[in-house]
Scaffold this motif. Structure first.
Motif, PDB file in Angstrom:
ATOM      1  N   VAL A 182       0.844  -1.205   0.000  1.00 52.20           N
ATOM      2  CA  VAL A 182       0.000   0.000   0.000  1.00 52.20           C
ATOM      3  C   VAL A 182       0.878   1.253   0.000  1.00 52.20           C
ATOM      4  O   VAL A 182       0.561   2.253  -0.660  1.00 52.20           O
ATOM      5  N   GLY A 183       1.998   1.208   0.723  1.00 47.41           N
ATOM      6  CA  GLY A 183       2.931   2.332   0.693  1.00 47.41           C
ATOM      7  C   GLY A 183       3.511   2.563  -0.689  1.00 47.41           C
ATOM      8  O   GLY A 183       3.747   3.707  -1.093  1.00 47.41           O
ATOM      9  N   ALA A 184       3.740   1.479  -1.430  1.00 45.00           N
ATOM     10  CA  ALA A 184       4.233   1.614  -2.803  1.00 45.00           C
ATOM     11  C   ALA A 184       3.213   2.326  -3.672  1.00 45.00           C
ATOM     12  O   ALA A 184       3.560   3.185  -4.501  1.00 45.00           O
ATOM     13  N   ALA A 185       1.937   1.989  -3.504  1.00 44.94           N
ATOM     14  CA  ALA A 185       0.891   2.666  -4.277  1.00 44.94           C
ATOM     15  C   ALA A 185       0.886   4.163  -3.986  1.00 44.94           C
ATOM     16  O   ALA A 185       0.708   4.988  -4.899  1.00 44.94           O
ATOM     17  N   ALA A 186       1.099   4.531  -2.722  1.00 41.66           N
ATOM     18  CA  ALA A 186       1.111   5.946  -2.346  1.00 41.66           C
ATOM     19  C   ALA A 186       2.220   6.703  -3.064  1.00 41.66           C
ATOM     20  O   ALA A 186       2.068   7.896  -3.376  1.00 41.66           O
ATOM     21  N   MET A 187       3.337   6.035  -3.321  1.00 36.02           N
ATOM     22  CA  MET A 187       4.428   6.678  -4.054  1.00 36.02           C
ATOM     23  C   MET A 187       3.982   7.100  -5.458  1.00 36.02           C
ATOM     24  O   MET A 187       4.286   8.203  -5.928  1.00 36.02           O
ATOM     25  N   PHE A 188       3.287   6.214  -6.139  1.00 35.07           N
ATOM     26  CA  PHE A 188       2.839   6.540  -7.491  1.00 35.07           C
ATOM     27  C   PHE A 188       1.797   7.645  -7.481  1.00 35.07           C
ATOM     28  O   PHE A 188       1.792   8.523  -8.351  1.00 35.07           O
ATOM     29  N   ASP A 189       0.900   7.638  -6.489  1.00 41.69           N
ATOM     30  CA  ASP A 189      -0.074   8.720  -6.383  1.00 41.69           C
ATOM     31  C   ASP A 189       0.619  10.058  -6.148  1.00 41.69           C
ATOM     32  O   ASP A 189       0.266  11.069  -6.779  1.00 41.69           O
ATOM     33  N   PHE A 190       1.603  10.082  -5.258  1.00 39.10           N
ATOM     34  CA  PHE A 190       2.269  11.344  -4.943  1.00 39.10           C
ATOM     35  C   PHE A 190       2.986  11.909  -6.164  1.00 39.10           C
ATOM     36  O   PHE A 190       2.828  13.090  -6.506  1.00 39.10           O
ATOM     37  N   TYR A 191       3.759  11.072  -6.845  1.00 35.36           N
ATOM     38  CA  TYR A 191       4.550  11.600  -7.964  1.00 35.36           C
ATOM     39  C   TYR A 191       3.716  11.859  -9.210  1.00 35.36           C
ATOM     40  O   TYR A 191       4.140  12.629 -10.085  1.00 35.36           O
ATOM     41  N   ALA A 192       2.535  11.254  -9.301  1.00 35.97           N
ATOM     42  CA  ALA A 192       1.629  11.610 -10.391  1.00 35.97           C
ATOM     43  C   ALA A 192       1.274  13.087 -10.324  1.00 35.97           C
ATOM     44  O   ALA A 192       1.088  13.749 -11.359  1.00 35.97           O
ATOM     45  N   GLU A 193       1.190  13.622  -9.109  1.00 34.44           N
ATOM     46  CA  GLU A 193       0.880  15.044  -8.934  1.00 34.44           C
ATOM     47  C   GLU A 193       2.139  15.901  -8.836  1.00 34.44           C
ATOM     48  O   GLU A 193       2.191  17.009  -9.377  1.00 34.44           O
ATOM     49  N   GLU A 194       3.168  15.387  -8.175  1.00 31.20           N
ATOM     50  CA  GLU A 194       4.379  16.186  -7.960  1.00 31.20           C
ATOM     51  C   GLU A 194       5.059  16.538  -9.280  1.00 31.20           C
ATOM     52  O   GLU A 194       5.710  17.580  -9.389  1.00 31.20           O
ATOM     53  N   ALA A 195       4.918  15.684 -10.290  1.00 32.02           N
ATOM     54  CA  ALA A 195       5.542  15.969 -11.593  1.00 32.02           C
ATOM     55  C   ALA A 195       5.065  17.288 -12.181  1.00 32.02           C
ATOM     56  O   ALA A 195       5.779  17.930 -12.965  1.00 32.02           O
ATOM     57  N   LYS A 196       3.869  17.711 -11.795  1.00 32.77           N
ATOM     58  CA  LYS A 196       3.330  18.981 -12.305  1.00 32.77           C
ATOM     59  C   LYS A 196       4.039  20.178 -11.682  1.00 32.77           C
ATOM     60  O   LYS A 196       3.825  21.311 -12.122  1.00 32.77           O
ATOM     61  N   ARG A 197       4.821  19.935 -10.666  1.00 32.80           N
ATOM     62  CA  ARG A 197       5.484  21.037  -9.963  1.00 32.80           C
ATOM     63  C   ARG A 197       6.990  21.043 -10.183  1.00 32.80           C
ATOM     64  O   ARG A 197       7.751  21.527  -9.345  1.00 32.80           O
TER      65      ARG A 197
END
Length: 477
Positions: free
Chosen positions: A108-123
């Motif tokens: 589940v922590g691995a999934a959170a990584m992909f969610d975070f960087y899906a948005e962080e890439a915009k910044r």
């Protein structure tokens, strides 16, 4: 083979799953029994060259995909990881040993990584510089290029995600070489990426002879960046390889985390936190609390409470209900721990709980050592196992000196009810991450990395994305 495990282990190269097909193979072991449960195909030189060619082509395409599309694919991958979490956790426990509840938390922590960087890439912002009218100057961020990532066996899914998510979000292609001990869980993660829509030539997965793979990938001009999590010794070797090509590198290396326990704490409450954290993943954690420095006024009570809680831990096969600690991940660890404990007791250390390997598989008793001198090897070498070592201290300065004595600086912890002590300790501890009255130091939005011989560079947070980007200044008259 067992029904709980995978019988189709394979490499993933240019969108194709490659099984045996005449390749050499390695045995995958179940650490709870020591038995071989599958065969893992070994990447050949030709496989690696094909992976490099695919990564080069994939980078040229993926870097041009807009950030919203990349983000949508990463969010889909996170969704698939969560949907398949139970299955991936079972695979992980079977090949690595940790209790299945811990394994599911890792997934589940691995999934959170992909969610975070899906948005962080915009910044991944640049900036515009002040210039005279009619002139322009700007700073932009661009993906570094194809990346080679190397991950260990202790958190095989989470640590792979920690590298893949920011690399893919930044627009890089990736060749991943996870640990050969844990191929099914890491392949399951890669399947989630492929099924989410990551292009075939953008993410590759190889296993095999570590030195051959690292020399081939790092030595190739295709690879522009290397990210490694593992031991300091191997990290230094990879740094030397990367130096020839002036490759960018991120190194998250070994630790030997100190824990300072002051005499103003609620001791029972503190011990209820310390003991489960020490034996999480059988102590096979780079930030595992290991060197416990306890104020002399509470030292004896600390030892009594720690030993009692340690003796009550339920150790067994991680797939069984109620198990709190599984076996060590491979046969090398029990032997290494036995040697360290023998050395410590020969120099005056006392075994207050555990201290021995036992049973079939790679089981080792949760262990507490008291009065271990600085000259003992275990005070200077990360045990990477279920062993806590303790010594008393009298003053704050003595505690800080003990904590900072070793050449490692990944994580450090302190427990105190004094705000002044917390502030002083937070400033003085030489570590990339400090936990005060908490062990929660690893989050998707926070940098994770060390200093001194524990490496450099950070994963997690904006800093994790930055490591896969290069900075370019454009000046226009």
């Amino acid at each position: 083979m067992t029904q709980a495990y995978a019988s189709d282990l394979a490499l993933f190269i240019n969108g194709s799953w490659r099984m045996g097909e005449g390749r050499d193979a390695l045995a995958v072991l179940n650490p709870a029994t020591g038995a071989a449960i599958a065969e893992l195909p070994v990447a050949s030189a030709a496989d690696l060259e094909e992976a490099l060619a695919a990564a080069q082509a994939g980078f040229a395409e993926w870097r041009m995909v807009d950030v919203d599309t990349r983000g949508a694919i990463l969010r889909k991958a996170a969704e698939l990881i969560r949907d398949r979490a139970d299955r991936i956790a079972t695979l992980l426990t079977t090949e690595q040993g940790k209790p299945v509840g811990e394994a599911r938390g890792e997934v589940v922590g691995a999934a959170a990584m992909f969610d975070f960087y899906a948005e962080e890439a915009k910044r991944a912002y640049g900036r515009v510089l002040v210039r005279p009218t009619g002139q322009r100057a700007m700073v932009i961020k661009q993906p570094v290029g194809p990346v080679a990532v190397f991950t260990p066996w202790n958190f095989p899914v989470y640590l792979l995600a920690k590298k893949l998510a920011p690399a893919l979000a930044a627009g890089c292609s990736v060749i991943a070489k996870p640990a050969e001990e844990c191929p099914a869980s890491t392949a399951a993660l890669m399947r989630c990426l492929a099924d989410a829509g990551v292009p075939a030539n953008v993410a590759q997965l190889v296993y095999g002879v570590p030195d051959m793979i690292s020399r081939t990938l790092i030595g190739s001009p295709v690879i522009r960046k290397v990210s490694f999590t593992g031991s300091t010794a191997v990290g230094k070797h990879l740094m030397r390889l990367a130096a020839d090509g002036v490759k960018r590198i991120t190194m998250e290396l070994g630790g030997h985390a100190p824990v300072l326990v002051f005499d103003d704490v609620d001791l029972d409450k503190t011990l209820d936190m310390l003991v489960p954290q020490k034996f999480r993943n059988a102590g096979q954690v780079c930030v595992s609390p290991t060197r416990f420095y306890v104020h002399e006024r509470i030292y004896d009570a600390f030892l009594e409470g720690f030993a009692a809680r340690t003796a009550r831990l339920k150790v067994g096969n991680g797939l069984e209900p109620g198990v709190q600690m599984g076996p060590l991940a491979n046969p090398r660890r029990p032997e290494a721990l036995t040697g360290l404990i023998t050395d410590a007791t020969a120099q005056g250390g006392r075994v207050l709980a555990g201290g021995e390997a036992y049973g079939e598989g790679f089981f080792f008793q949760p262990t507490l050592l008291a009065d271990v001198p600085d000259t003992a090897a275990i005070m200077n070498t990360e045990p990477f196992g279920p062993v806590a070592v303790t010594r008393p201290f009298a003053t704050l300065d003595e505690a800080i000196a003990n904590a900072n004595r070793v050449p490692f600086g990944l994580a450090a912890f302190a427990f105190t009810d004094s705000l002044r002590t917390a502030n002083l300790v937070g400033d003085a501890l030489e570590a990339g991450m400090v936990g005060i009255n908490s062990f929660a130091i690893s989050f998707a939005d926070a940098p994770f990395g060390g200093i001194k011989e524990s490496g450099f560079g950070s994963e997690g947070g904006p800093e994790g994305l930055e490591s896969y980007l290069v900075t370019k200044a454009i000046h226009q008259a």
